[in-house]
Design a protein around this motif. Structure first.
Motif, PDB file in Angstrom:
ATOM      1  N   LEU A 180       0.811  -1.211   0.000  1.00 37.19           N
ATOM      2  CA  LEU A 180       0.000   0.000   0.000  1.00 37.19           C
ATOM      3  C   LEU A 180       0.849   1.268   0.000  1.00 37.19           C
ATOM      4  CD1 LEU A 180      -2.747  -1.224   2.471  1.00 37.19           C
ATOM      5  CD2 LEU A 180      -2.967  -0.907  -0.005  1.00 37.19           C
ATOM      6  N   ILE A 181       2.036   1.199   0.584  1.00 39.03           N
ATOM      7  CA  ILE A 181       2.932   2.369   0.546  1.00 39.03           C
ATOM      8  C   ILE A 181       3.314   2.665  -0.902  1.00 39.03           C
ATOM      9  CG2 ILE A 181       5.203   3.265   1.190  1.00 39.03           C
ATOM     10  CD1 ILE A 181       4.935   1.719   3.834  1.00 39.03           C
ATOM     11  N   GLN A 182       3.659   1.631  -1.632  1.00 40.48           N
ATOM     12  CA  GLN A 182       4.014   1.805  -3.041  1.00 40.48           C
ATOM     13  C   GLN A 182       2.805   2.268  -3.848  1.00 40.48           C
ATOM     14  OE1 GLN A 182       5.773  -1.671  -4.783  1.00 40.48           O
ATOM     15  NE2 GLN A 182       6.400  -0.606  -6.630  1.00 40.48           N
ATOM     16  N   ALA A 183       1.618   1.782  -3.501  1.00 39.13           N
ATOM     17  CA  ALA A 183       0.394   2.185  -4.204  1.00 39.13           C
ATOM     18  C   ALA A 183       0.116   3.678  -4.017  1.00 39.13           C
ATOM     19  CB  ALA A 183      -0.787   1.359  -3.715  1.00 39.13           C
ATOM     20  N   ALA A 184       0.605   4.249  -2.934  1.00 38.54           N
ATOM     21  CA  ALA A 184       0.388   5.675  -2.664  1.00 38.54           C
ATOM     22  C   ALA A 184       1.436   6.563  -3.329  1.00 38.54           C
ATOM     23  CB  ALA A 184       0.390   5.924  -1.156  1.00 38.54           C
ATOM     24  N   ASP A 185       2.370   5.982  -4.053  1.00 39.60           N
ATOM     25  CA  ASP A 185       3.458   6.748  -4.669  1.00 39.60           C
ATOM     26  C   ASP A 185       2.911   7.919  -5.485  1.00 39.60           C
ATOM     27  OD1 ASP A 185       6.208   7.194  -5.210  1.00 39.60           O
ATOM     28  OD2 ASP A 185       5.959   6.295  -7.196  1.00 39.60           O
ATOM     29  N   GLY A 186       3.416   9.094  -5.205  1.00 42.91           N
ATOM     30  CA  GLY A 186       2.980  10.303  -5.884  1.00 42.91           C
ATOM     31  C   GLY A 186       1.801  10.975  -5.212  1.00 42.91           C
ATOM     32  N   GLY A 187       1.133  10.256  -4.313  1.00 42.27           N
ATOM     33  CA  GLY A 187      -0.060  10.774  -3.656  1.00 42.27           C
ATOM     34  C   GLY A 187       0.098  10.878  -2.162  1.00 42.27           C
ATOM     35  N   THR A 188      -0.940  10.440  -1.462  1.00 45.15           N
ATOM     36  CA  THR A 188      -0.985  10.559  -0.010  1.00 45.15           C
ATOM     37  C   THR A 188      -1.229   9.192   0.613  1.00 45.15           C
ATOM     38  OG1 THR A 188      -1.875  12.803  -0.171  1.00 45.15           O
ATOM     39  CG2 THR A 188      -2.188  11.658   1.926  1.00 45.15           C
ATOM     40  N   LEU A 189      -0.441   8.872   1.617  1.00 44.13           N
ATOM     41  CA  LEU A 189      -0.629   7.658   2.410  1.00 44.13           C
ATOM     42  C   LEU A 189      -1.254   8.083   3.730  1.00 44.13           C
ATOM     43  CD1 LEU A 189      -0.128   4.595   2.833  1.00 44.13           C
ATOM     44  CD2 LEU A 189       2.077   5.230   3.841  1.00 44.13           C
ATOM     45  N   PHE A 190      -2.482   7.615   3.992  1.00 47.23           N
ATOM     46  CA  PHE A 190      -3.199   7.957   5.213  1.00 47.23           C
ATOM     47  C   PHE A 190      -3.153   6.752   6.138  1.00 47.23           C
ATOM     48  CE2 PHE A 190      -7.025   8.299   7.839  1.00 47.23           C
ATOM     49  CZ  PHE A 190      -6.890   9.588   8.330  1.00 47.23           C
ATOM     50  N   LEU A 191      -2.431   6.870   7.236  1.00 46.58           N
ATOM     51  CA  LEU A 191      -2.268   5.788   8.200  1.00 46.58           C
ATOM     52  C   LEU A 191      -3.211   6.036   9.375  1.00 46.58           C
ATOM     53  CD1 LEU A 191       1.621   5.555   8.114  1.00 46.58           C
ATOM     54  CD2 LEU A 191      -0.020   3.981   7.053  1.00 46.58           C
ATOM     55  N   ASP A 192      -4.394   5.432   9.294  1.00 44.22           N
ATOM     56  CA  ASP A 192      -5.402   5.618  10.333  1.00 44.22           C
ATOM     57  C   ASP A 192      -5.110   4.705  11.514  1.00 44.22           C
ATOM     58  OD1 ASP A 192      -7.636   6.688  11.500  1.00 44.22           O
ATOM     59  OD2 ASP A 192      -9.066   5.473  10.359  1.00 44.22           O
ATOM     60  N   GLU A 193      -5.410   5.180  12.693  1.00 42.41           N
ATOM     61  CA  GLU A 193      -5.176   4.445  13.941  1.00 42.41           C
ATOM     62  C   GLU A 193      -3.714   3.977  14.046  1.00 42.41           C
ATOM     63  OE1 GLU A 193      -7.117   4.905  16.271  1.00 42.41           O
ATOM     64  OE2 GLU A 193      -8.890   5.514  15.168  1.00 42.41           O
ATOM     65  N   ILE A 194      -2.808   4.905  13.762  1.00 40.91           N
ATOM     66  CA  ILE A 194      -1.367   4.622  13.811  1.00 40.91           C
ATOM     67  C   ILE A 194      -0.939   4.165  15.202  1.00 40.91           C
ATOM     68  CG2 ILE A 194      -0.701   7.022  14.305  1.00 40.91           C
ATOM     69  CD1 ILE A 194       1.228   4.648  11.973  1.00 40.91           C
ATOM     70  N   GLY A 195      -1.640   4.561  16.234  1.00 44.16           N
ATOM     71  CA  GLY A 195      -1.308   4.157  17.598  1.00 44.16           C
ATOM     72  C   GLY A 195      -1.491   2.674  17.842  1.00 44.16           C
ATOM     73  N   ASP A 196      -2.182   1.989  16.939  1.00 39.04           N
ATOM     74  CA  ASP A 196      -2.394   0.546  17.064  1.00 39.04           C
ATOM     75  C   ASP A 196      -1.399  -0.274  16.242  1.00 39.04           C
ATOM     76  OD1 ASP A 196      -4.616   0.643  18.822  1.00 39.04           O
ATOM     77  OD2 ASP A 196      -5.889   1.240  17.147  1.00 39.04           O
ATOM     78  N   MET A 197      -0.459   0.391  15.583  1.00 46.95           N
ATOM     79  CA  MET A 197       0.530  -0.335  14.789  1.00 46.95           C
ATOM     80  C   MET A 197       1.476  -1.095  15.718  1.00 46.95           C
ATOM     81  SD  MET A 197       3.231   1.045  11.947  1.00 46.95           S
ATOM     82  CE  MET A 197       2.028   1.072  10.632  1.00 46.95           C
ATOM     83  N   PRO A 198       1.749  -2.364  15.395  1.00 43.71           N
ATOM     84  CA  PRO A 198       2.665  -3.147  16.239  1.00 43.71           C
ATOM     85  C   PRO A 198       4.033  -2.465  16.354  1.00 43.71           C
ATOM     86  CG  PRO A 198       1.574  -4.545  14.626  1.00 43.71           C
ATOM     87  CD  PRO A 198       1.223  -3.132  14.276  1.00 43.71           C
TER      88      PRO A 198
END
Length: 185
Positions: free
Chosen positions: A71-89
């Motif tokens: 998904l990071i690569q899919a956002a290339d050129g655009g915006t990566l929205f990481l919702d609920e980042i506080g729950d990332m391992p």
């Protein structure tokens, strides 16, 4: 909207953090490129690394016969929205930090770095400062994401927005149903 720096949007659940992120993307120079939203709390811990960074065939048990673009690569050129980042391992936070610092990702099973250029907007309803103190969120990642903090207040703190929100919802319902927007006093 046009600033290239990372944003951290905080606010209660349901306060509109993702809508705010989408609005920033739509008003930015990146608006013609993808807006990729990732709910870090909704992806199982065993799959989130593969979902974010992608993987090569056979890189782990259950990996299909084809490479998967992350998904990071899919956002290339655009915006990566990481919702609920506080729950990332915690273990994945280090890999994300490195990717953000270097502008490169390394898919699972690969030793090749792939450059990417995405603006990162992270959002959380959790108190990241408290999580940092407790050791469950990396301090360096917090500072990498919190370059431009934005707090979205709950509706009860912005009652002056209620009329505009009701009007917009009425217009949206009318578009979907093909009927006239409701008249409200």
């Amino acid at each position: 909207a046009n600033s290239p720096v990372s944003l951290l949007i905080t606010g209660e659940t349901g306060s509109g953090k993702e809508y705010f992120g989408k609005a920033l993307h739509a008003a930015s120079a990146r608006r013609a490129s993808p807006f990729v939203a990732v709910n870090c709390a909704a992806i199982p811990e065993g799959l989130i690394e593969s979902e974010l960074f992608g993987h090569l065939p056979g890189s782990f048990t259950g990996a299909g016969p084809r490479a998967k673009r992350g998904l990071i690569q899919a956002a290339d050129g655009g915006t990566l929205f990481l919702d609920e980042i506080g729950d990332m391992p915690l273990a994945l936070q280090a890999k994300l930090l490195r990717a953000l610092q270097e502008g490169e990702i390394e898919p699972l099973g690969s030793n090749k770095l792939i450059p990417f250029d995405a603006r990162v907007i992270a959002a959380t309803s959790r108190d990241l400062v408290k999580l940092v103190r407790e050791g469950s969120f990396r301090e360096d990642l917090y500072y990498r994401l919190n370059v431009l903090p934005i707090r979205v207040p709950p509706l009860r703190e912005r009652s002056e927005d209620l009329a505009a929100l009701v009007e917009a919802l009425g217009e949206d319902m009318a578009l979907r149903s093909g009927e006239q927007p409701p008249e409200l006093s």
